[in-house]
Design an enzyme around this catalytic site. Structure first.
Site, mmCIF file in Angstrom:
data_model
loop_
_atom_site.group_PDB
_atom_site.id
_atom_site.type_symbol
_atom_site.label_atom_id
_atom_site.label_comp_id
_atom_site.label_asym_id
_atom_site.label_seq_id
_atom_site.Cartn_x
_atom_site.Cartn_y
_atom_site.Cartn_z
ATOM 1 N N GLY A 272 6.476 11.130 -7.572
ATOM 2 C CA GLY A 272 5.268 11.312 -6.783
ATOM 3 C C GLY A 272 4.511 12.558 -7.202
ATOM 4 O O GLY A 272 5.036 13.426 -7.907
ATOM 5 N N CYS A 273 3.268 12.655 -6.757
ATOM 6 C CA CYS A 273 2.413 13.772 -7.184
ATOM 7 C C CYS A 273 2.880 15.107 -6.612
ATOM 8 O O CYS A 273 3.067 16.081 -7.359
ATOM 9 C CB CYS A 273 0.965 13.485 -6.804
ATOM 10 S SG CYS A 273 0.703 13.007 -5.080
#
Length: 340
Positions: A145-146
């Site tokens: 994920g970011c």
């Protein structure tokens, strides 16, 4: 190599198109979505005219496998776990940008509030933070994920060397509006974001267990982190400001050497003498890291910045593709950030 994208109309899907267009070893052969079927992608997004004029197709796993060599999933959570089943059964390579294959089933269901992927599917996937995971020859990649990418890259050198009290970690992470996804919500409505600063999912963000899972690989004493997420009134970018208590005082030079030793051969991680700024990474796959030590409190502040759509999503997915195939990991990337 021929590839397809499922979930083309979201921000990450569109960013994949931009990056793959400059990749000399990859050809994008099909794009798929649940709406706008039969419409050219460039008729919806005119900036792609003459760049990607592919028609959007409905999802058909058999057709994708007949025409492509790998499929990217740039879909919302809960979608890839179902649509990827045919590819997994056929041993057909998948890179999943969503969160569906990052976590054990019970943890996924707790944090995502959705049914998890089947265990047989989860067992196939490798969680691949590109700077630390050997994915050469792998076929199923769970892209980080970011927020997780920015935080893990900021903290892993310290955790790996066991230099901090791991249960002292506090992260204040801020994201541009694209990080909230394309579906409009109250928190992402223009009038609520413009000239405003909004904290959301405090203590509840689904990337928290992902970060704990990966940091815990290097220090089993880690049990939790304090993690907040906020929206900035900008389109792109993540800044993760991480506060950690050192086990013993360290000079800035000593800290710098620890990071340099781990990331010396990692072309997308840059250590900055000054504290990082968002616009220095926008449009690029770079993660810039800087830090400052406070000898009064014995707290080290580590700041990392990434473009949430590139290093935090599509860019890292292409970086992982390069590493899977044994290519130069910078293949296909513009190495200069857009800056403005």
């Amino acid at each position: 190599m021929k590839v397809s994208i499922v979930g083309i109309t979201g921000y990450s899907g569109l960013e994949l198109v931009r990056i793959l267009n400059g990749h000399q070893k990859v050809e994008l052969v099909s794009v798929h979505a649940t709406k706008e079927i039969g419409t050219k992608l460039s008729d919806i997004y005119s900036y792609l005219k003459g760049i990607c004029d592919l028609e959007i197709q409905s999802f058909d796993s058999q057709k994708i496998m007949a025409t492509a060599d790998l499929v990217f999933f740039a879909t919302p959570s809960g979608v890839a776990k179902e649509l990827a089943k045919d590819f997994i059964a056929a041993d057909f390579p998948v890179i999943d940008i969503s969160g569906d294959h990052r976590l054990p089933a019970a943890i996924y269901e707790k944090w995502y509030k959705k049914a998890a992927a089947e265990q047989a599917s989860l067992d196939k996937f490798t969680y691949a933070l590109a700077e630390l995971t050997d994915v050469k020859g792998k076929k199923f990649i769970a892209n980080p994920g970011c927020y997780a990418t920015a935080t893990e890259l900021a903290l892993l050198p310290l955790v790996k060397e066991k230099l901090i009290d791991v249960n002292s970690i506090i992260v204040d992470a801020k994201s541009g509006l694209t990080g909230a996804g394309k579906v409009l919500s109250e928190s992402s409505h223009f009038v609520n974001v413009h000239d405003n600063y909004v904290t959301y999912k405090l203590n509840r963000h689904q990337h928290i267990p992902e970060i704990v899972q990966e940091l815990k690989r290097f220090d089993n004493n880690l049990e939790h982190i304090q993690f907040s997420t906020s929206l900035l009134p900008v389109n792109r970018g993540i800044m993760a400001t991480c506060y950690v208590t050192l086990k013993k005082p360290l000079s800035n030079e000593a800290v710098s050497k620890i990071y340099q030793d781990l990331y010396a051969d990692k072309p997308f991680v840059r250590l900055q003498q000054d504290l990082p700024e968002l616009h220095n990474v926008i449009g690029s796959n770079f993660c810039d890291i800087g830090f400052a030590y406070n000898p009064v409190t014995n707290v080290l502040t580590v700041i990392s910045v990434i473009d949430n759509l590139v290093k935090g999503a599509a860019g890292q997915a292409v970086q992982n593709l390069n590493l899977m195939m044994g290519w130069d990991e910078t293949e296909g990337f513009p190495m200069t950030p857009s800056y403005l």
